[in-house]
Design a protein around this motif. Structure first.
Motif, PDB file in Angstrom:
ATOM      1  N   ARG A   1     -22.352  91.694 -27.931  1.00  0.00           N
ATOM      2  CA  ARG A   1     -22.478  90.596 -26.976  1.00  0.00           C
ATOM      3  C   ARG A   1     -23.943  90.206 -26.762  1.00  0.00           C
ATOM      4  N   ILE A   2     -24.835  91.176 -26.834  1.00  0.00           N
ATOM      5  CA  ILE A   2     -26.266  90.860 -26.738  1.00  0.00           C
ATOM      6  C   ILE A   2     -26.687  89.967 -27.895  1.00  0.00           C
ATOM      7  N   ALA A   3     -26.230  90.308 -29.096  1.00  0.00           N
ATOM      8  CA  ALA A   3     -26.546  89.468 -30.258  1.00  0.00           C
ATOM      9  C   ALA A   3     -25.931  88.078 -30.112  1.00  0.00           C
ATOM     10  N   HIS A   4     -24.731  88.009 -29.540  1.00  0.00           N
ATOM     11  CA  HIS A   4     -24.070  86.720 -29.346  1.00  0.00           C
ATOM     12  C   HIS A   4     -24.834  85.845 -28.343  1.00  0.00           C
ATOM     13  N   VAL A   5     -25.268  86.424 -27.237  1.00  0.00           N
ATOM     14  CA  VAL A   5     -26.029  85.671 -26.241  1.00  0.00           C
ATOM     15  C   VAL A   5     -27.363  85.226 -26.813  1.00  0.00           C
ATOM     16  N   ASP A   6     -28.035  86.129 -27.498  1.00  0.00           N
ATOM     17  CA  ASP A   6     -29.340  85.795 -28.063  1.00  0.00           C
ATOM     18  C   ASP A   6     -29.238  84.644 -29.052  1.00  0.00           C
ATOM     19  N   SER A   7     -28.143  84.595 -29.815  1.00  0.00           N
ATOM     20  CA  SER A   7     -27.980  83.541 -30.815  1.00  0.00           C
ATOM     21  C   SER A   7     -27.444  82.245 -30.201  1.00  0.00           C
ATOM     22  N   CYS A   8     -26.276  82.301 -29.594  1.00  0.00           N
ATOM     23  CA  CYS A   8     -25.615  81.078 -29.118  1.00  0.00           C
ATOM     24  C   CYS A   8     -26.285  80.501 -27.878  1.00  0.00           C
TER      25      CYS A   8
ATOM     26  N   GLU B   1     -17.857 100.787 -25.365  1.00  0.00           N
ATOM     27  CA  GLU B   1     -18.536  99.788 -24.538  1.00  0.00           C
ATOM     28  C   GLU B   1     -19.962  99.548 -25.017  1.00  0.00           C
ATOM     29  N   THR B   2     -20.618 100.576 -25.518  1.00  0.00           N
ATOM     30  CA  THR B   2     -21.973 100.409 -26.056  1.00  0.00           C
ATOM     31  C   THR B   2     -21.966  99.511 -27.280  1.00  0.00           C
ATOM     32  N   ALA B   3     -20.965  99.706 -28.161  1.00  0.00           N
ATOM     33  CA  ALA B   3     -20.857  98.850 -29.341  1.00  0.00           C
ATOM     34  C   ALA B   3     -20.548  97.410 -28.944  1.00  0.00           C
TER      35      ALA B   3
ATOM     36  N   ALA C   1     -38.546 106.082 -17.622  1.00  0.00           N
ATOM     37  CA  ALA C   1     -37.744 104.857 -17.615  1.00  0.00           C
ATOM     38  C   ALA C   1     -36.306 105.146 -17.181  1.00  0.00           C
ATOM     39  N   ARG C   2     -35.709 104.133 -16.600  1.00  0.00           N
ATOM     40  CA  ARG C   2     -34.299 104.190 -16.222  1.00  0.00           C
ATOM     41  C   ARG C   2     -33.473 103.527 -17.308  1.00  0.00           C
ATOM     42  N   ASN C   3     -32.439 104.188 -17.755  1.00  0.00           N
ATOM     43  CA  ASN C   3     -31.575 103.654 -18.801  1.00  0.00           C
ATOM     44  C   ASN C   3     -30.568 102.693 -18.161  1.00  0.00           C
ATOM     45  N   LEU C   4     -30.743 101.402 -18.440  1.00  0.00           N
ATOM     46  CA  LEU C   4     -29.860 100.405 -17.840  1.00  0.00           C
ATOM     47  C   LEU C   4     -28.438 100.484 -18.371  1.00  0.00           C
ATOM     48  N   ASP C   5     -28.274 101.019 -19.559  1.00  0.00           N
ATOM     49  CA  ASP C   5     -26.945 101.078 -20.179  1.00  0.00           C
ATOM     50  C   ASP C   5     -26.334 102.470 -20.089  1.00  0.00           C
ATOM     51  N   ALA C   6     -26.824 103.278 -19.175  1.00  0.00           N
ATOM     52  CA  ALA C   6     -26.273 104.627 -19.022  1.00  0.00           C
ATOM     53  C   ALA C   6     -24.855 104.553 -18.455  1.00  0.00           C
TER      54      ALA C   6
END
Length: 409
Positions: free
Chosen positions: A108-115, A101-103, A90-95
């Motif tokens: 932001r992922i949690a924010h998008v998923d919720s809002c 920035e990872t934190a 697999a390719r790591n998209l967040d490499a």
């Protein structure tokens, strides 16, 4: 995008991604399913197949999407992403991101998923016009009989509590009733309260403006974050945040809803629209083949009706199945032995039960036959009584003749 069909002889160790089915121009009807498909296509192209499924009960957690590889089950988008990151090819998209920035990316992922997820669900399940004209017919077309008659309402009800909590649930045609003490009785019947049309229209307009303001607040944040870059975080390749945001935008832009409340707000941000198209074109370049797809037969409807047992696997067995080690093969062998042993035991118990039932029936039939034979056999006492009656009947005429002769003399 061309679509290839998967051979029926697909090995059990191939990765299979189970998604909600397509609908018109959508990759999938569910934003999480679209995100899972985009993520695997970007990180693990050519190493997985797709199985469209409208039965969440097949998932270990009762939710779609989910992923399987042998005995391994990953249910939910976060579990699927974690599985792909551990895959050796697999390719790591967040490499390349720093710890900070990872934190930030995780938040932001949690924010998008919720809002953003609440806004999309508001469009699909809360707005009555969208529900009647698009969402409900789409779900009905995906589900077999008899699930199509009750599952859409159940899915809508499952989103209602969440949308009510965030004040995004609105069904205009529901009429509010007066309190108990204010109700009037006309001709013995309680009269329902008819809300003022102007007040109702004002309330509906106010609620719609609130939804638009909430959507614009969300889009402002990510439009500023994107800036003039092609993807978030300034990368040349989509990150997990790009995949999730583009999946939600894809559903709003390509579903063609009759009430485009949030979609109209999104289209006023051309950079976000271009961002969605960029992620899709990166995952599926022009003339690129679509992942192999499982063909669904008539057994899929039967599988929806039968509660098939889910396969519980431990953390150790999951990694073993993922690596294809001898331990994983031994686990699968023991699982097959247990499964066939259970089937054989069930058949033996069923056969024993049938034989026992037949023997009971035969014994009862024997008793009945014996009783009928006993009833049909002549009784000795009855025969003697009949003989006495016959003898007595023959002697009575002779006695009467003697008595008449004596009387004449």
């Amino acid at each position: 995008m061309s679509e290839s069909k998967l051979s029926p002889l697909l090995g059990s160790r191939d990765i299979v991604l189970h998604l909600w089915p397509k609908h018109k121009d959508l990759l999938s009807f569910d934003p999480a399913s679209v995100a899972a498909l985009l993520y695997l296509q970007l990180a693990l192209p050519g190493h997985f197949s797709v199985a469209y499924c409208a039965n969440p009960d097949l998932s270990p957690s009762g939710q779609l999407p989910f992923l399987t590889q042998g005995l391994y089950h990953a249910s939910g988008l976060s579990s699927i992403i974690a599985f792909v990151r551990r895959h050796p090819n697999a390719r790591n998209l967040d490499a390349g991101l720093s710890p900070l920035e990872t934190a930030q990316l995780t938040a932001r992922i949690a924010h998008v998923d919720s809002c953003y997820g609440d806004l999309v669900n508001h469009m699909l399940y809360s707005l009555q016009e969208n529900w009647i004209d698009v969402t409900r017919p789409a779900l009905i077309s995906m589900l077999p009989v008899p699930q199509r008659y009750y599952v859409p309402a159940r899915i809508r009800e499952s989103h209602k509590a969440r949308l009510e909590a965030v004040e995004l649930w609105d069904v205009p045609e529901v009429e509010e009733e007066e309190p108990e003490e204010q109700r009037r009785v006309v001709f013995g019947k309680r009269r329902k309260h008819r809300p003022d049309p102007e007040a109702h229209h004002f309330k509906k307009t106010f609620n719609r403006e609130q939804v638009v303001e909430r959507a614009r607040a969300l889009f402002d944040v990510y439009d500023r974050m994107l800036g003039d870059d092609r993807f978030f975080m300034g990368n040349e390749w989509p990150t997990t945040l790009d995949v999730l945001f583009a999946a939600h935008s894809h559903v709003l832009l390509d579903l063609q809803l009759p009430d485009p409340l949030v979609t109209s707000a999104l289209t006023s941000y051309p950079r976000l629209v271009a961002h969605c198209r960029s992620v899709l074109s990166t995952a599926f370049p022009p003339n690129s083949p679509f992942p192999p797809t499982h063909q669904q037969g008539w057994l899929s409807s039967l599988r929806c009706l039968i509660p098939w047992p889910r396969t519980p696997t431990s953390h150790r067995s999951n990694h073993a199945a993922l690596e294809g080690s001898p331990e994983a093969r031994e686990i699968e062998r023991r699982y097959k032995l247990w499964r066939w042993g259970f089937i054989a035991g069930s058949l033996l118990v069923s056969a024993a039960y049938v034989l026992y039932a037949v023997s009971i029936v035969l014994v009862k039939d024997g008793d009945v036959v014996a009783r009928i034979g006993a009833d049909d056999a002549p009784d000795d006492d009855d025969e003697s009584e009949e003989e006495e009656d016959e003898v007595g009947g023959e002697g009575e005429p002779e006695a009467e003749a003697d008595a008449d002769a004596a009387a004449e003399e």
